[in-house]
Write a protein that holds these residues in place. Sequence first.
Motif, PDB file in Angstrom:
ATOM      1  N   ILE A 146     113.303 -25.644  98.089  1.00 32.91           N
ATOM      2  CA  ILE A 146     112.492 -26.821  97.747  1.00 32.91           C
ATOM      3  C   ILE A 146     111.685 -27.304  98.957  1.00 32.91           C
ATOM      4  O   ILE A 146     110.645 -27.943  98.794  1.00 32.91           O
ATOM      5  CB  ILE A 146     113.340 -27.975  97.176  1.00 32.91           C
ATOM      6  CG1 ILE A 146     114.314 -28.536  98.221  1.00 32.91           C
ATOM      7  CG2 ILE A 146     114.083 -27.535  95.934  1.00 32.91           C
ATOM      8  CD1 ILE A 146     115.044 -29.778  97.750  1.00 32.91           C
ATOM      9  N   LEU A 147     112.149 -26.988 100.171  1.00 30.63           N
ATOM     10  CA  LEU A 147     111.429 -27.397 101.373  1.00 30.63           C
ATOM     11  C   LEU A 147     110.225 -26.508 101.654  1.00 30.63           C
ATOM     12  O   LEU A 147     109.405 -26.825 102.516  1.00 30.63           O
ATOM     13  CB  LEU A 147     112.366 -27.387 102.585  1.00 30.63           C
ATOM     14  CG  LEU A 147     113.592 -28.293 102.514  1.00 30.63           C
ATOM     15  CD1 LEU A 147     114.399 -28.186 103.797  1.00 30.63           C
ATOM     16  CD2 LEU A 147     113.193 -29.742 102.251  1.00 30.63           C
ATOM     17  N   GLU A 148     110.103 -25.393 100.932  1.00 31.26           N
ATOM     18  CA  GLU A 148     109.009 -24.448 101.137  1.00 31.26           C
ATOM     19  C   GLU A 148     107.920 -24.602 100.087  1.00 31.26           C
ATOM     20  O   GLU A 148     106.935 -23.846 100.088  1.00 31.26           O
ATOM     21  CB  GLU A 148     109.554 -23.015 101.101  1.00 31.26           C
ATOM     22  CG  GLU A 148     110.626 -22.746 102.155  1.00 31.26           C
ATOM     23  CD  GLU A 148     111.310 -21.409 101.941  1.00 31.26           C
ATOM     24  OE1 GLU A 148     110.881 -20.637 101.055  1.00 31.26           O
ATOM     25  OE2 GLU A 148     112.287 -21.131 102.661  1.00 31.26           O
ATOM     26  N   ARG A 149     108.071 -25.555  99.201  1.00 28.71           N
ATOM     27  CA  ARG A 149     107.073 -25.752  98.159  1.00 28.71           C
ATOM     28  C   ARG A 149     105.744 -26.208  98.756  1.00 28.71           C
ATOM     29  O   ARG A 149     105.679 -26.729  99.864  1.00 28.71           O
ATOM     30  CB  ARG A 149     107.545 -26.818  97.168  1.00 28.71           C
ATOM     31  CG  ARG A 149     108.741 -26.431  96.342  1.00 28.71           C
ATOM     32  CD  ARG A 149     109.169 -27.624  95.521  1.00 28.71           C
ATOM     33  NE  ARG A 149     110.338 -27.334  94.709  1.00 28.71           N
ATOM     34  CZ  ARG A 149     111.066 -28.267  94.110  1.00 28.71           C
ATOM     35  NH1 ARG A 149     110.739 -29.545  94.223  1.00 28.71           N
ATOM     36  NH2 ARG A 149     112.117 -27.928  93.396  1.00 28.71           N
ATOM     37  N   GLU A 150     104.701 -26.058  97.962  1.00 33.67           N
ATOM     38  CA  GLU A 150     103.389 -26.556  98.384  1.00 33.67           C
ATOM     39  C   GLU A 150     103.438 -28.067  98.558  1.00 33.67           C
ATOM     40  O   GLU A 150     102.809 -28.625  99.456  1.00 33.67           O
ATOM     41  CB  GLU A 150     102.338 -26.170  97.342  1.00 33.67           C
ATOM     42  CG  GLU A 150     100.926 -26.541  97.743  1.00 33.67           C
ATOM     43  CD  GLU A 150      99.897 -26.033  96.759  1.00 33.67           C
ATOM     44  OE1 GLU A 150      98.772 -26.566  96.760  1.00 33.67           O
ATOM     45  OE2 GLU A 150     100.206 -25.107  95.990  1.00 33.67           O
ATOM     46  N   GLN A 151     104.187 -28.746  97.687  1.00 33.50           N
ATOM     47  CA  GLN A 151     104.422 -30.191  97.816  1.00 33.50           C
ATOM     48  C   GLN A 151     105.933 -30.417  97.874  1.00 33.50           C
ATOM     49  O   GLN A 151     106.554 -30.755  96.866  1.00 33.50           O
ATOM     50  CB  GLN A 151     103.806 -30.948  96.647  1.00 33.50           C
ATOM     51  CG  GLN A 151     102.284 -30.939  96.654  1.00 33.50           C
ATOM     52  CD  GLN A 151     101.713 -31.834  95.575  1.00 33.50           C
ATOM     53  OE1 GLN A 151     102.164 -31.827  94.428  1.00 33.50           O
ATOM     54  NE2 GLN A 151     100.721 -32.622  95.949  1.00 33.50           N
ATOM     55  N   PRO A 152     106.536 -30.264  99.046  1.00 35.25           N
ATOM     56  CA  PRO A 152     107.990 -30.413  99.175  1.00 35.25           C
ATOM     57  C   PRO A 152     108.390 -31.882  99.128  1.00 35.25           C
ATOM     58  O   PRO A 152     107.549 -32.776  99.325  1.00 35.25           O
ATOM     59  CB  PRO A 152     108.276 -29.823 100.559  1.00 35.25           C
ATOM     60  CG  PRO A 152     107.025 -30.118 101.326  1.00 35.25           C
ATOM     61  CD  PRO A 152     105.905 -29.941 100.338  1.00 35.25           C
ATOM     62  N   PRO A 153     109.654 -32.159  98.875  1.00 36.79           N
ATOM     63  CA  PRO A 153     110.111 -33.555  98.948  1.00 36.79           C
ATOM     64  C   PRO A 153     110.094 -34.023 100.400  1.00 36.79           C
ATOM     65  O   PRO A 153     110.220 -33.218 101.333  1.00 36.79           O
ATOM     66  CB  PRO A 153     111.545 -33.471  98.415  1.00 36.79           C
ATOM     67  CG  PRO A 153     111.980 -32.075  98.744  1.00 36.79           C
ATOM     68  CD  PRO A 153     110.754 -31.229  98.562  1.00 36.79           C
ATOM     69  N   ALA A 154     109.907 -35.310 100.586  1.00 37.37           N
ATOM     70  CA  ALA A 154     110.057 -35.881 101.924  1.00 37.37           C
ATOM     71  C   ALA A 154     111.553 -36.001 102.193  1.00 37.37           C
ATOM     72  O   ALA A 154     112.286 -36.558 101.384  1.00 37.37           O
ATOM     73  CB  ALA A 154     109.385 -37.248 101.990  1.00 37.37           C
TER      74      ALA A 154
END
Length: 282
Positions: A146-154
């Motif tokens: 999930i940290l590698e997504r184009e829009q990851p969570p903060a």
Amino acid sequence: MVHIRQLDPGASPLDYFGYELRRKREEAGLTQKELGGAIFCTGSLVGQIETTLKVPTREFAERVDAALMTDGCFSRLVGLVLRSQLPHWFQPYAEMEAKAAYISTYQCQLVYGLLQTPSYAAALLGVDYPDQVLEMVAARMERQRILEREQPPALWVVMDESALLQVVGGRAVMHEQLAHLLTFRDNPWVHLQVLPFEVGAHAGMRGAFTMLRFDSDPDLYYSESYDQGHMTANPQVIRERSVGYARLQATALSPEESAALIARVMEDRYGEQSADEACDVA
């Protein structure tokens, strides 16, 4: 005649993966050995995954898709397979974590799961799951995607200084883990603060906890005991823990000071030659 174990594809994501792998392989006219040669593994491993004796990795799934030209089918499915390997009581949290827009966590003893290296995770998980280490580590690494997504969570992590000093897996593992934490220094979506011992009593002394914030759903508070997790959207709990977390952030070292402390501990305690192991010079 060789007995072929029949799988029920509806029994679990792992059964479905094995069932589809065998079906697609046979449809392509390949033996297990031939498919293994095409994806750089043994035919035995292919057979073990087809019969659910082994859990596939993401790399395995991607190579199968390329070899069998299945248009990403197995790469999409492997996420469900790996998530199913998480402890049953943890899976609801993992599903919500994957949907969160903002994650804030306090960790009192350990490096947060989304920031762990495979070696550190293996040392931790091997304590409670010695027969499932590979599967559990693969599942934890899958969570980190999930940290590698184009829009990851903060992601905001406040971590007690004790997590830097508690040796998990040995000095080499700890050196690698702290070095990994330092790679997030310039990541705009990940903020890491260390809560130093000198702070004394603080708002996180009741234990680790995490809060999830979503774009359109109520906030969630999560904590866990040895064998179960507790998740709630109770507004009063969210309010109290949010204030407590803000106090932890205000008390902890800044991200820059935290990175400096992590680097210092990494070299002084886990470097090539730590102070307590250095040879005395006459």
